[in-house]
Design an enzyme around this catalytic site. Structure first.
Site, PDB file in Angstrom:
ATOM      1  N   SER A  83       1.480   5.821   0.747  1.00 29.76           N
ATOM      2  CA  SER A  83       0.632   4.888   1.504  1.00 29.76           C
ATOM      3  C   SER A  83       0.137   5.361   2.861  1.00 29.76           C
ATOM      4  O   SER A  83      -0.684   4.669   3.472  1.00 29.76           O
ATOM      5  CB  SER A  83       1.357   3.563   1.688  1.00 29.76           C
ATOM      6  OG  SER A  83       1.221   2.799   0.533  1.00 29.76           O
ATOM      7  N   SER A 117      -1.307   1.857   0.835  1.00 25.77           N
ATOM      8  CA  SER A 117      -1.448   0.553   1.406  1.00 25.77           C
ATOM      9  C   SER A 117      -1.843   0.543   2.883  1.00 25.77           C
ATOM     10  O   SER A 117      -2.267  -0.498   3.381  1.00 25.77           O
ATOM     11  CB  SER A 117      -0.129  -0.212   1.245  1.00 25.77           C
ATOM     12  OG  SER A 117       0.903   0.436   1.954  1.00 25.77           O
ATOM     13  N   LYS A 142       0.181  -0.749  11.806  1.00 27.18           N
ATOM     14  CA  LYS A 142       0.172  -1.398  10.488  1.00 27.18           C
ATOM     15  C   LYS A 142       0.937  -2.714  10.563  1.00 27.18           C
ATOM     16  O   LYS A 142       1.979  -2.789  11.230  1.00 27.18           O
ATOM     17  CB  LYS A 142       0.798  -0.457   9.452  1.00 27.18           C
ATOM     18  CG  LYS A 142       0.713  -0.954   8.019  1.00 27.18           C
ATOM     19  CD  LYS A 142       1.258   0.086   7.040  1.00 27.18           C
ATOM     20  CE  LYS A 142       1.166  -0.382   5.597  1.00 27.18           C
ATOM     21  NZ  LYS A 142       1.669   0.613   4.621  1.00 27.18           N
TER      22      LYS A 142
HETATM   23  N1  GLN Z   1       0.622   2.631  -3.989  1.00 28.52           N
HETATM   24  C1  GLN Z   1       2.040   2.691  -4.083  1.00 28.52           C
HETATM   25  C2  GLN Z   1       2.583   1.339  -4.467  1.00 28.52           C
HETATM   26  O1  GLN Z   1       1.809   0.490  -4.727  1.00 28.52           O
HETATM   27  C3  GLN Z   1       2.600   3.178  -2.782  1.00 28.52           C
HETATM   28  C4  GLN Z   1       2.753   2.127  -1.784  1.00 28.52           C
HETATM   29  C5  GLN Z   1       3.325   2.616  -0.488  1.00 28.52           C
HETATM   30  O2  GLN Z   1       3.513   3.802  -0.261  1.00 28.52           O
HETATM   31  N2  GLN Z   1       3.678   1.668   0.348  1.00 28.52           N
HETATM   32  O3  GLN Z   1       3.751   1.119  -4.534  1.00 28.52           O
END
Ligand code: GLN
Length: 446
Positions: free
Chosen positions: A151, A127, A52
């Site tokens: 995410s 994400s 990532k």
């Molecule tokens: N979707 C969540 C957010 O927007 C989680 C993001 C994540 O786990 N990095 O914060």
């Protein structure tokens, strides 16, 4: 060979932001000579992996999918990268994500939209959308993601692969670009539970470079993969099968519970009564932390710098206005507000207190049960574009994964069937540092 496959498939899926062919080739040559010298092998030796793009890789562009880090070439490696290097994996390239890991669909990337390989009109989740899509599309067998509020698990569910968010502190965060430091964890995304355990073995452990990494023993996570779960006690929170969860998702979890019962486990319904406050708590805390963490992107230290600014303050302002996307700005504003004097007690401090209650909900359940089981997401993957203009609906998507981050416990998503041709995920949650039970149940079910 890996690159031929990737170039074929990635035209459609668009998971990779940066490919690193030359370096990968050199790594492979080095490994070859180690092998020839009879030096070392191991379960991950020679295997290609995707990373990532918020995990810092030495001499390999690391953008966090943001314009502000467009040309950022780190001069050091994250601890997990050093560990992977020692295990002999080959880094293929960097994977697309929501900008600074803020989002649930990978549509917040400055660079491109990654597609869900099961249906190219739908999102891969986020994400870590690139990390999950690359594994699902067979571009790599292994990838690393990061999970602050779901995410890793949510994209794993949407893409039909296995994704683990380890216990907070299990893996060093040194070199993970911080979003919300009290919640962020790096974790493995793979095709199978066994592969996932091998990867966790390689990247776990205390690190002097990260004071929040925990000094606890790292067991061999593959040891417990026996398929035997007789007598195991499962808790199913009623809040995880209630309102907002689609009928197919509910049914897939009930079917999975039948399978686990057949294997000798028992389950009972329980309650995590503060779950309903998790979303609000998370968005206050994570945005507050993000507003502080992202203050370092000022156009001076690294990355993008606005042209033509006439003073230092103007330079900061213009760089940040041009370098950050809308969602990142929204979180910085929300977080700055929640931390400001006069509002701190009402928002940030209150959210911290509720976080403690949410953590306690989990502790209470784990006094009597070995693991908690429920869905990973309320619905399968949604259409690209469907939720981009509605941040609140987008946030609601993480309702089942966020409590796990707030409590700091480990959670995995494993595939559990389909709805309209799109994969669904089963979430298995464990006690602090008990990834072994999580894997054990996941493996038996798989
Ligand atoms: N979707 C969540 C957010 O927007 C989680 C993001 C994540 O786990 N990095 O914060």
């Amino acid at each position: 060979e890996a690159y031929t496959r990737i170039k074929d498939v990635d035209e459609k899926v668009q998971a990779f932001l940066t490919l690193d062919e030359e370096n990968a080739f050199n790594q492979a040559k080095q490994l070859d000579s180690l092998l020839a010298a009879g030096e070392k092998t191991g379960p991950l030796f020679g295997l290609p992996i995707g990373i990532k793009d918020n995990i810092v890789t030495k001499n390999l562009r690391t953008t966090c999918s943001s314009r502000i880090l467009e040309n950022f070439n780190p001069i050091y490696n994250a601890t997990v990268m050093e560990k992977l290097h020692n295990a002999g994996t080959i880094t293929i390239g960097k994977l697309n994500m929501d900008e600074f890991a803020m989002g649930s669909s990978t549509e917040n990337s400055y660079y491109m939209n990654t597609k869900n390989p099961w249906n190219l009109d739908t999102v891969p989740g986020g994400s870590s959308g690139g990390s999950a899509a690359a594994v699902a599309a067979g571009e790599v067998l292994f990838s690393l993601g990061s999970d602050t509020g779901g995410s890793i698990r949510q994209p794993a569910a949407y893409c039909g692969v296995v994704g683990l968010k380890p216990t907070y502190g299990r893996i060093s965060r040194f070199g993970l670009v911080a979003f919300a430091s009290s919640l962020d964890q790096i974790g493995p995304i793979t095709r199978t539970v066994e592969d996932n355990a091998f990867l966790l073995n390689a990247i776990s452990g205390v690190d002097p470079m990260d004071s929040t990494s925990a000094n606890v023993a790292v067991p061999d996570f593959t040891k417990g993969l026996t398929g035997d779960i007789k007598g195991l006690k499962i808790a199913v929170p009623k809040e995880y099968l209630g309102e907002g969860v689609s009928e197919e998702v509910r049914q897939s979890v009930l079917d999975a519970l039948k399978v686990l019962e057949k294997l000798g486990a028992t389950w009972e319904e329980v309650s995590l009564p503060h779950s309903k406050y998790a979303l609000a708590t998370y968005y206050l805390l994570s945005s507050s932390e993000a507003s502080a963490n992202l203050s370092r992107f000022d156009g001076i230290r690294y990355g993008y710098r606005a042209d033509n600014a006439e003073s230092l303050i103007e330079l900061y302002k213009q760089t940040r206005a041009e370098g950050f996307g809308d969602e990142v700005k929204r979180r910085i504003m929300l977080g700055t507000f929640a931390l400001s004097s006069g509002y701190y007690d009402a928002y940030y401090k209150k959210a911290q207190k509720v976080r403690t209650l949410i953590k306690k909900d989990f502790e209470d359940v784990f006094e009597k049960y070995d693991v908690i089981v429920g869905p990973t997401t309320p619905t399968p993957a949604f259409k690209i574009g469907e939720k981009v203009n509605d941040p609140l609906t987008m946030y609601a998507n993480d309702i089942l994964t966020i409590p796990v981050n707030l409590a700091g416990v480990p959670g995995i998503s494993v595939p559990c069937g389909f709805s309209n041709g799109l994969p669904l995920g089963l979430q298995i949650i464990g006690k602090h540092f008990d990834e072994e039970s999580v894997y054990k149940v996941a493996y038996a079910y798989e």
